[in-house]
Design a protein around this motif. Structure first.
Motif, PDB file in Angstrom:
ATOM      1  N   THR A  99      32.360  43.877-118.815  1.00 20.53           N
ATOM      2  CA  THR A  99      31.397  44.911-119.207  1.00 20.53           C
ATOM      3  C   THR A  99      31.944  46.310-118.993  1.00 20.53           C
ATOM      4  OG1 THR A  99      30.355  44.709-117.037  1.00 20.53           O
ATOM      5  CG2 THR A  99      29.392  43.453-118.852  1.00 20.53           C
ATOM      6  N   HIS A 100      33.174  46.427-118.529  1.00 15.59           N
ATOM      7  CA  HIS A 100      33.792  47.739-118.363  1.00 15.59           C
ATOM      8  C   HIS A 100      34.494  48.167-119.650  1.00 15.59           C
ATOM      9  CE1 HIS A 100      37.247  50.295-116.682  1.00 15.59           C
ATOM     10  NE2 HIS A 100      36.176  51.051-116.664  1.00 15.59           N
ATOM     11  N   SER A 123      31.181  33.402-109.891  1.00 15.76           N
ATOM     12  CA  SER A 123      31.232  32.308-110.865  1.00 15.76           C
ATOM     13  C   SER A 123      30.033  32.297-111.800  1.00 15.76           C
ATOM     14  CB  SER A 123      31.349  30.966-110.145  1.00 15.76           C
ATOM     15  OG  SER A 123      30.237  30.790-109.296  1.00 15.76           O
ATOM     16  N   ASP A 124      28.975  33.020-111.455  1.00 12.85           N
ATOM     17  CA  ASP A 124      27.832  33.116-112.360  1.00 12.85           C
ATOM     18  C   ASP A 124      27.805  34.439-113.118  1.00 12.85           C
ATOM     19  OD1 ASP A 124      27.182  34.604-110.168  1.00 12.85           O
ATOM     20  OD2 ASP A 124      25.278  33.631-109.770  1.00 12.85           O
ATOM     21  N   PRO A 135      26.661  42.878-114.682  1.00 14.08           N
ATOM     22  CA  PRO A 135      27.164  41.503-114.808  1.00 14.08           C
ATOM     23  C   PRO A 135      27.575  41.182-116.237  1.00 14.08           C
ATOM     24  CG  PRO A 135      25.084  41.551-113.608  1.00 14.08           C
ATOM     25  CD  PRO A 135      25.300  42.929-114.156  1.00 14.08           C
ATOM     26  N   LEU A 136      28.300  40.064-116.388  1.00  7.40           N
ATOM     27  CA  LEU A 136      28.669  39.592-117.716  1.00  7.40           C
ATOM     28  C   LEU A 136      27.398  39.279-118.502  1.00  7.40           C
ATOM     29  CD1 LEU A 136      31.635  37.191-116.833  1.00  7.40           C
ATOM     30  CD2 LEU A 136      31.775  39.477-117.815  1.00  7.40           C
ATOM     31  N   ASP A 137      27.410  39.594-119.782  1.00 10.40           N
ATOM     32  CA  ASP A 137      26.237  39.397-120.619  1.00 10.40           C
ATOM     33  C   ASP A 137      26.015  37.914-120.899  1.00 10.40           C
ATOM     34  OD1 ASP A 137      25.749  42.165-120.858  1.00 10.40           O
ATOM     35  OD2 ASP A 137      27.236  42.317-122.462  1.00 10.40           O
ATOM     36  N   ILE A 138      24.759  37.561-121.122  1.00 12.32           N
ATOM     37  CA  ILE A 138      24.380  36.185-121.412  1.00 12.32           C
ATOM     38  C   ILE A 138      24.037  36.094-122.895  1.00 12.32           C
ATOM     39  CG2 ILE A 138      22.726  34.342-120.916  1.00 12.32           C
ATOM     40  CD1 ILE A 138      22.377  35.683-118.138  1.00 12.32           C
ATOM     41  N   PRO A 139      24.682  35.179-123.619  1.00  3.85           N
ATOM     42  CA  PRO A 139      24.366  35.045-125.054  1.00  3.85           C
ATOM     43  C   PRO A 139      23.039  34.312-125.233  1.00  3.85           C
ATOM     44  CG  PRO A 139      25.891  33.343-124.423  1.00  3.85           C
ATOM     45  CD  PRO A 139      25.699  34.206-123.200  1.00  3.85           C
ATOM     46  N   ALA A 162      14.121  37.451-118.635  1.00  2.00           N
ATOM     47  CA  ALA A 162      12.947  38.085-118.033  1.00  2.00           C
ATOM     48  C   ALA A 162      13.220  38.438-116.567  1.00  2.00           C
ATOM     49  CB  ALA A 162      11.746  37.169-118.134  1.00  2.00           C
ATOM     50  N   LYS A 163      14.039  37.625-115.886  1.00  2.00           N
ATOM     51  CA  LYS A 163      14.372  37.874-114.477  1.00  2.00           C
ATOM     52  C   LYS A 163      15.426  38.966-114.331  1.00  2.00           C
ATOM     53  CE  LYS A 163      13.365  33.229-112.864  1.00  2.00           C
ATOM     54  NZ  LYS A 163      13.897  32.017-112.231  1.00  2.00           N
ATOM     55  N   ALA A 164      16.275  39.124-115.335  1.00  2.00           N
ATOM     56  CA  ALA A 164      17.401  40.062-115.237  1.00  2.00           C
ATOM     57  C   ALA A 164      16.960  41.491-115.441  1.00  2.00           C
ATOM     58  CB  ALA A 164      18.454  39.709-116.263  1.00  2.00           C
TER      59      ALA A 164
END
Length: 164
Positions: A99-100, A123-124, A135-139, A162-164
């Protein structure tokens, strides 16, 4: 009288040519707005996660982006809100671009490390060190039995975002 009929004919002929040209232009514009067939076919990617090995990174390409799939071993602790449970196992699903600056981080069995500026992710996919701002994006994904469908928003994805 013959001049008026010639003038009328030329006017109608010009109007017909302009109308055909306008319709042709609109059809051409619509074709440029439609997505290419290659883009349409890349919309959804399915992955059977039942055959994945524990703590071994699996990389799948979705819409030209690397997607990291990681099956957790018994020793790994899942993080609430960043993991999904399929069957008896937990998985991390994330877009494998830092994400940088958009580099592809490497996985060493414990963390993801970005080579360009030393950014680290758990790892997550949660950023823990270095310049990555988030954090790394979630598809978007949907779970269908033991199959993960990338590109479609399912209930698990909606709960996770919704949690993020």
């Amino acid at each position: 009288m013959t001049n008026e009929s010639r003038r009328g004919f030329i006017g109608k002929a010009f109007g017909a040519v302009a109308g055909v040209g306008a319709v042709a232009s609109l059809v051409a514009m619509k074709k440029t707005w439609d997505p290419l067939p290659s883009v349409m076919s890349a919309g959804f990617t399915t992955v059977d996660v039942s055959s994945l090995a524990e703590n071994k990174l699996e990389i799948v390409v979705w819409r030209g982006k690397p997607i990291f799939l990681l099956k957790y071993s018994a020793a790994m602790k899942p993080t609430d809100g960043r993991n999904i449970k399929i069957g008896d196992h937990y998985f991390s699903v994330m877009i494998g671009l830092c994400t940088h600056l958009g580099c592809i981080p490497a996985y060493n069995g414990e963390i993801f490390k970005c080579a360009c500026h030393g950014g680290e992710f758990t790892s997550d996919g949660v950023n823990t060190f270095g310049p990555p701002p988030r954090p790394l994006d979630i598809p978007p994904f949907k779970i269908d039995g033991t199959t993960l469908v990338l590109g479609e928003e399912g209930e698990e994805y909606k709960k996770m975002t919704a949690k993020a």
